[in-house]
Design a protein around this motif. Structure first.
Motif, PDB file in Angstrom:
ATOM      1  N   ARG A  96       0.821  -1.213   0.000  1.00 60.84           N
ATOM      2  CA  ARG A  96       0.000   0.000   0.000  1.00 60.84           C
ATOM      3  C   ARG A  96       0.854   1.263   0.000  1.00 60.84           C
ATOM      4  O   ARG A  96       0.449   2.316  -0.486  1.00 60.84           O
ATOM      5  N   SER A  97       2.059   1.140   0.517  1.00 60.63           N
ATOM      6  CA  SER A  97       2.936   2.312   0.626  1.00 60.63           C
ATOM      7  C   SER A  97       3.723   2.599  -0.646  1.00 60.63           C
ATOM      8  O   SER A  97       4.339   3.666  -0.765  1.00 60.63           O
ATOM      9  N   LEU A  98       3.737   1.652  -1.609  1.00 61.31           N
ATOM     10  CA  LEU A  98       4.579   1.790  -2.799  1.00 61.31           C
ATOM     11  C   LEU A  98       3.860   2.505  -3.929  1.00 61.31           C
ATOM     12  O   LEU A  98       2.660   2.319  -4.150  1.00 61.31           O
ATOM     13  N   LYS A  99       4.635   3.307  -4.670  1.00 63.92           N
ATOM     14  CA  LYS A  99       4.148   3.884  -5.905  1.00 63.92           C
ATOM     15  C   LYS A  99       4.478   2.921  -7.049  1.00 63.92           C
ATOM     16  O   LYS A  99       5.390   2.100  -6.930  1.00 63.92           O
ATOM     17  N   PRO A 100       3.780   3.022  -8.167  1.00 66.52           N
ATOM     18  CA  PRO A 100       4.130   2.168  -9.313  1.00 66.52           C
ATOM     19  C   PRO A 100       5.595   2.341  -9.695  1.00 66.52           C
ATOM     20  O   PRO A 100       6.141   3.449  -9.613  1.00 66.52           O
ATOM     21  N   THR A 101       6.208   1.240 -10.119  1.00 68.32           N
ATOM     22  CA  THR A 101       7.609   1.269 -10.527  1.00 68.32           C
ATOM     23  C   THR A 101       7.771   2.138 -11.768  1.00 68.32           C
ATOM     24  O   THR A 101       6.968   2.074 -12.700  1.00 68.32           O
ATOM     25  N   GLU A 102       8.818   2.970 -11.757  1.00 70.77           N
ATOM     26  CA  GLU A 102       9.117   3.783 -12.931  1.00 70.77           C
ATOM     27  C   GLU A 102       9.997   2.967 -13.883  1.00 70.77           C
ATOM     28  O   GLU A 102      11.130   2.629 -13.545  1.00 70.77           O
ATOM     29  N   PHE A 103       9.457   2.665 -15.056  1.00 67.05           N
ATOM     30  CA  PHE A 103      10.211   1.879 -16.037  1.00 67.05           C
ATOM     31  C   PHE A 103      10.858   2.821 -17.039  1.00 67.05           C
ATOM     32  O   PHE A 103      10.177   3.613 -17.711  1.00 67.05           O
ATOM     33  N   VAL A 104      12.187   2.752 -17.174  1.00 71.75           N
ATOM     34  CA  VAL A 104      12.928   3.629 -18.088  1.00 71.75           C
ATOM     35  C   VAL A 104      13.659   2.825 -19.158  1.00 71.75           C
ATOM     36  O   VAL A 104      14.536   3.341 -19.843  1.00 71.75           O
ATOM     37  N   GLY A 105      13.270   1.540 -19.306  1.00 69.71           N
ATOM     38  CA  GLY A 105      14.001   0.642 -20.189  1.00 69.71           C
ATOM     39  C   GLY A 105      13.868   0.943 -21.666  1.00 69.71           C
ATOM     40  O   GLY A 105      14.676   0.469 -22.465  1.00 69.71           O
ATOM     41  N   TYR A 106      12.845   1.742 -22.055  1.00 71.61           N
ATOM     42  CA  TYR A 106      12.742   2.100 -23.466  1.00 71.61           C
ATOM     43  C   TYR A 106      13.909   2.997 -23.897  1.00 71.61           C
ATOM     44  O   TYR A 106      14.363   2.929 -25.035  1.00 71.61           O
ATOM     45  N   GLU A 107      14.343   3.824 -22.970  1.00 70.78           N
ATOM     46  CA  GLU A 107      15.413   4.761 -23.299  1.00 70.78           C
ATOM     47  C   GLU A 107      16.771   4.354 -22.747  1.00 70.78           C
ATOM     48  O   GLU A 107      17.804   4.724 -23.311  1.00 70.78           O
TER      49      GLU A 107
ATOM     50  N   LEU B 116      13.268  -0.844  -2.560  1.00 68.32           N
ATOM     51  CA  LEU B 116      12.064  -0.515  -1.790  1.00 68.32           C
ATOM     52  C   LEU B 116      11.526  -1.703  -1.006  1.00 68.32           C
ATOM     53  O   LEU B 116      10.830  -1.509   0.003  1.00 68.32           O
ATOM     54  N   GLY B 117      11.788  -2.903  -1.454  1.00 71.72           N
ATOM     55  CA  GLY B 117      11.254  -4.066  -0.755  1.00 71.72           C
ATOM     56  C   GLY B 117      11.959  -5.342  -1.160  1.00 71.72           C
ATOM     57  O   GLY B 117      12.440  -5.465  -2.295  1.00 71.72           O
ATOM     58  N   ILE B 118      12.056  -6.280  -0.215  1.00 71.69           N
ATOM     59  CA  ILE B 118      12.636  -7.602  -0.475  1.00 71.69           C
ATOM     60  C   ILE B 118      11.637  -8.629   0.038  1.00 71.69           C
ATOM     61  O   ILE B 118      11.263  -8.592   1.226  1.00 71.69           O
ATOM     62  N   ILE B 119      11.192  -9.524  -0.820  1.00 71.47           N
ATOM     63  CA  ILE B 119      10.149 -10.491  -0.466  1.00 71.47           C
ATOM     64  C   ILE B 119      10.704 -11.901  -0.605  1.00 71.47           C
ATOM     65  O   ILE B 119      11.181 -12.306  -1.671  1.00 71.47           O
ATOM     66  N   ILE B 120      10.653 -12.681   0.472  1.00 70.80           N
ATOM     67  CA  ILE B 120      11.032 -14.097   0.450  1.00 70.80           C
ATOM     68  C   ILE B 120       9.826 -14.920   0.890  1.00 70.80           C
ATOM     69  O   ILE B 120       9.285 -14.699   1.976  1.00 70.80           O
ATOM     70  N   ASP B 121       9.415 -15.854   0.063  1.00 70.39           N
ATOM     71  CA  ASP B 121       8.258 -16.716   0.367  1.00 70.39           C
ATOM     72  C   ASP B 121       7.037 -15.907   0.772  1.00 70.39           C
ATOM     73  O   ASP B 121       6.291 -16.257   1.704  1.00 70.39           O
TER      74      ASP B 121
END
Length: 867
Positions: free
Chosen positions: A449-460, A469-474
């Motif tokens: 809930r605290s995260l904003k959408p990831t900014e994708f810059v891979g086109y450029e 911002l976060g690390i998720i295990i299981d």
């Protein structure tokens, strides 16, 4: 009559009645209610339901079918997953009178079956069917009236007030025990009666409900029939089941050669069960992959993977294959045996072999450990449902395989515990719903809930600075990821493309002065990019700043993705505008493109498509990418691709201005020139009405051509020729082989003639007939018997020979000898029983086999005693 001859005879017979012979449809049906084609009528449902116009009002086919409801029984003497269904169909053309008349004509006049071995069932109120069968020679006691649960389609349609087309049917049964009293109680299909044919008379449609339900006669009455090729062939030739027929026994023989083991010594042994299971499954595997199915974890792919893994386990445990791959070596035996009726198998052999090899290699890497763990558990006389699930989830052992092995040790599995473990695993891993992949506890939900959408810059950009911002295990958040650990990592900004639209997710790197980590996959859910990360050195911490960089393989992915757009345009230019994309896969190694088309592409078509794409590359057309409102994109003529969902603003990728315009969110090159080279490596069926092209570009095309050149160089070396002279060298070799074959045929003919003369000298006179009962040494006993009987005049020849440790008996009799009481079927049966085998046949011709080669002399003595 062998199965091959039965197939062609059936089709020719109904062609002579005006039916159009149609080719077999794909095993993968377009019918949304079915996973596979399970009956001959499935491809014609639209004609039966009057939703489409057939090319002719009557048709006939030999349809390849697949049914898996009895998969646990595969390995016994009768069940098959893959089978062929002979059918003849009428869409408002002929009806019941012709259907029964032609069934009788085919059975009794063409196949020469004895009416005393046939029994038919009809719907209890169908007096017309009763009279028709009597008209064609069946007595009252051979026509059995049954209720709508047995002889109506769909079953109980009237009682259940089913809506839609329906009607009575008649089923034809073959007597497997003709020596038993006919008046035994009818018990349906079982050990005695084998259903070989079913004629459905679709003459009504159910309308209304409750008291208003009625059967309304159809304007166009239809016929839907089905005859099982394998079971009918087995019944006609007095064989124990389909695995003894000429469409399956040669596959088992091929497996015998591969394994060094012998089939048939003990019918119910684990070895024989394994032979039958593998023969069935490898045949089904070959046809499924040939029709575009690939092993996977869902739907068609899961069924294929299940069949393959059952076969692999059976081969390892009971045929001695050990850790060596064998399934791909079994495939050529299927193609060699079935290729005459299905020539497309040979053209797709390389693709089939590659898919089988890849799946077996994948499975073999974990199978040995899985079987070892299973054997350990069985040695303790205990196997819990949780352990069975671990074997499935970790080692890929299908549940039914584990069950079968456990049953051999007298153990059962707690299925409720297995499914509980499976459900828990699905929840924990988030497989049940990709969008809620990390919402497994309150802390995770709070993080999301605290995260904003990831900014994708891979086109450029190829790389960028990012913050963890976060690390998720299981499914649970942690603060730190240590060396060797794997987790899903969320960044504020990323240049890595998340899997979408057929393009695979990027791999890459996270690094800093104190960190080296590898990204192996990138996915996205609800606007959040998920990077699968493994730390190689240092540690990864929430809040840490890192450099994020895409792998250089991205350049290969971009080449392949732009090439799919050019391929799409080239296909439409070459084949027609009906072509549309039905799916794709773009990775660094290759591209795969599925498209709608009705037929396999010719070599000329493939050549033209390849030349068109390479022509665009040579013209250096520029690739332009813009974002536009979706309505403007439509006005531009942009194509909207299979499986994609679009928002109000879309990304338009155009090549050469208006040469190719598509909506696409993937990565692309800036100029067609960057693709380098485009090469098609395969074309196949992906599903009914869907074709698949696989191709390579750039580096992949270079590697492909380099490997092809190495193959050519190797062939040239073995042929002692220059690479450009290989075709001529092969032609010379083929000519030489034909000359040798001609010489060998002449020598065999000379030897057979000499042997035939010797056999004629051994004839014994009895009751005005010449009788020959001898053992011989020849590879073709039947051909030798043919030659002798042609010179004998009047009488019988019965020959016995040894082949690969087994015995074969062949008997032939002249017509007048049969009239005097000679019955070849009874004679070879008696010989085979002495030698531990079985078989039989007609009075004028029969063959049988024996498993004990030491009993040849005794078997022939038994025949002489009968004579």
């Amino acid at each position: 009559m062998q199965a091959r001859e039965l197939r062609s005879t059936y089709l020719s017979f109904f062609e002579s009645k005006g039916a159009l012979i149609a080719p077999s449809d794909s095993l993968v049906t377009e019918d949304p209610t079915l996973l596979f084609t399970v009956a001959g009528m499935v491809p014609f449902k639209a004609y039966f339901e009057d939703r489409a116009t057939p090319p002719r009002r009557s048709m006939t086919t030999s349809q390849k079918c697949l049914r898996t409801k009895d998969i646990e029984d595969i390995g016994d003497i009768s069940h098959c997953t893959f089978f062929e269904m002979l059918g003849n169909f009428s869409f408002g053309d002929y009806f019941k009178a012709e259907s029964i008349a032609w069934s009788a004509e085919f059975l009794f006049e063409v196949l020469k079956l004895d009416r005393k071995r046939i029994r038919v069932t009809i719907y209890e109120d169908d007096d017309e069917a009763f009279d028709l069968w009597k008209k064609h020679g069946l007595t009252d006691e051979r026509i059995l009236r049954l209720g709508q649960d047995k002889n109506y389609w769909p079953a109980n349609a009237v009682a259940e007030k089913s809506q839609g087309p329906c009607g009575p049917d008649t089923e034809i049964f073959f007597d497997l025990q003709p020596d038993q009293p006919f008046d035994q109680d009818w018990d349906g299909e079982g050990s005695r009666w084998l259903e070989i044919w079913n004629n459905v008379f679709t003459q009504f449609t159910g309308q209304g409900t409750g008291d208003s339900f009625e059967l309304v006669p159809l304007k166009n009455k239809n016929i839907d029939t089905g005859m099982g090729l394998e079971r009918t062939s087995a019944a006609m030739n007095n064989l124990s089941g389909p695995f003894e027929t000429d469409v399956l026994r040669p596959i088992i023989a091929h497996l015998e050669n591969l394994s060094g083991k012998t089939y048939g010594s003990t019918p119910d042994s684990l070895t024989d069960i394994a032979f039958r299971r593998i023969a069935d499954h490898v045949r089904a595997t070959t046809f499924l992959i040939g029709d575009g199915v690939n092993p996977g974890n869902a739907k068609h792919g899961y069924v294929l993977r299940r069949l393959m893994r059952r076969a692999i386990v059976a081969g390892r445990r009971h045929l001695g294959f050990g850790s060596e791959a064998f399934l791909d070596r079994a495939v050529p035996g299927v193609i060699a045996n079935m290729g005459d009726a299905y020539p497309e198998l040979a053209s797709r052999q390389e693709t089939i072999l590659a898919a089988v090899k890849a799946e077996e290699t994948l499975f073999s890497s974990t199978l040995e450990n899985g079987l070892g763990r299973l054997e350990d558990a069985l040695s303790k006389k205990s196997l819990s449902g949780e352990e069975a699930f671990t074997l499935f989830a970790t080692y890929g052992l299908p549940l039914e395989v584990t069950q079968e092995i456990a049953q051999e040790s007298g153990l059962s599995i707690d299925l409720e515990a297995f499914h509980k473990a499976q459900t828990k695993h699905s929840i924990d891993s988030g497989k049940g719903n990709k969008k809620t992949w990390i919402l497994t506890d309150e802390k995770t939900k709070e993080l999301m809930r605290s995260l904003k959408p990831t900014e994708f810059v891979g086109y450029e950009k190829f790389s960028t600075d990012s913050t963890i911002l976060g690390i998720i295990i299981d499914g649970k958040p942690v603060q730190t990821l240590l060396v060797g650990q794997e987790a899903e990592v969320i960044l504020d900004i990323t240049p890595l493309y998340a899997e979408s639209g057929g393009q695979v997710g990027d791999d890459g790197f996270l690094y800093s002065d104190s960190l080296n980590a590898v990204v192996t996959d990138t996915q996205k859910s609800d606007g959040i990019w998920r990077h699968t990360v493994t730390v190689e050195s240092g540690e990864l911490t929430v809040g840490q700043s890192v450099r994020t960089k895409a792998n250089k393989t991205r350049f290969d992915i971009r080449r392949n993705h732009t090439a799919t757009h050019l391929l799409h345009r080239a296909l439409r230019e070459t084949l027609g505008t009906h072509v549309s994309q039905k799916g794709s896969l773009v990775d660094a190694e290759r591209l795969r493109f599925d498209f709608s088309h009705h037929a396999a592409l010719t070599q000329d078509e493939l050549k033209e498509i390849e030349e068109r794409v390479n022509g665009v590359i040579a013209c250096r057309l520029q690739v332009e990418i813009v974002e536009k409102p979706i309505d403007e994109a439509r006005e531009m003529g942009a194509m909207m691709l299979f499986g994609e969902k679009y928002g109000d603003v879309v990304r338009v990728v155009s090549v050469g201005g208006d040469y190719s315009i598509e909506l696409c969110g993937g990565l692309h090159v800036s100029s067609a020139e960057d693709i380098g080279l485009f090469r098609i490596i395969s074309e196949s069926s992906a599903a009914a009405g869907i074709r698949r092209i696989e191709a390579v570009t750039g580096r992949g095309a270079y590697e492909y051509l380099k490997n092809r050149d190495e193959v050519l160089q190797n062939a040239a070396h073995k042929l002692s020729a220059r690479p450009d002279a290989v075709p001529e060298a092969i032609e010379r070799l083929q000519t030489h082989v034909k000359e040798l074959q001609h010489e060998m045929k002449a020598l065999k003919s000379l030897a057979a003639g000499s042997l035939a003369d010797e056999l004629l000298k051994s004839a014994v006179e009895k009751d005005g007939m010449k009788l020959i009962v001898q053992s011989v040494e020849t590879e073709d006993v039947a051909a030798l018997a043919d030659e002798v009987i042609g010179k004998l005049g009047s009488g019988l020849i019965l020959l016995g020979a040894e082949s690969n440790g087994k015995l074969i008996f062949v008997a032939k009799a002249t017509k007048d000898a049969v009239g005097k009481g000679i019955h070849c079927g009874n004679l070879v049966k008696a010989a085979a029983q002495v030698a531990g085998g079985g078989g039989g046949g007609r009075p004028d011709f029969a063959q049988a086999g024996g498993s004990d080669a030491t009993k040849l002399a005794d078997a022939l003595d038994a025949v002489r005693a009968m004579l």
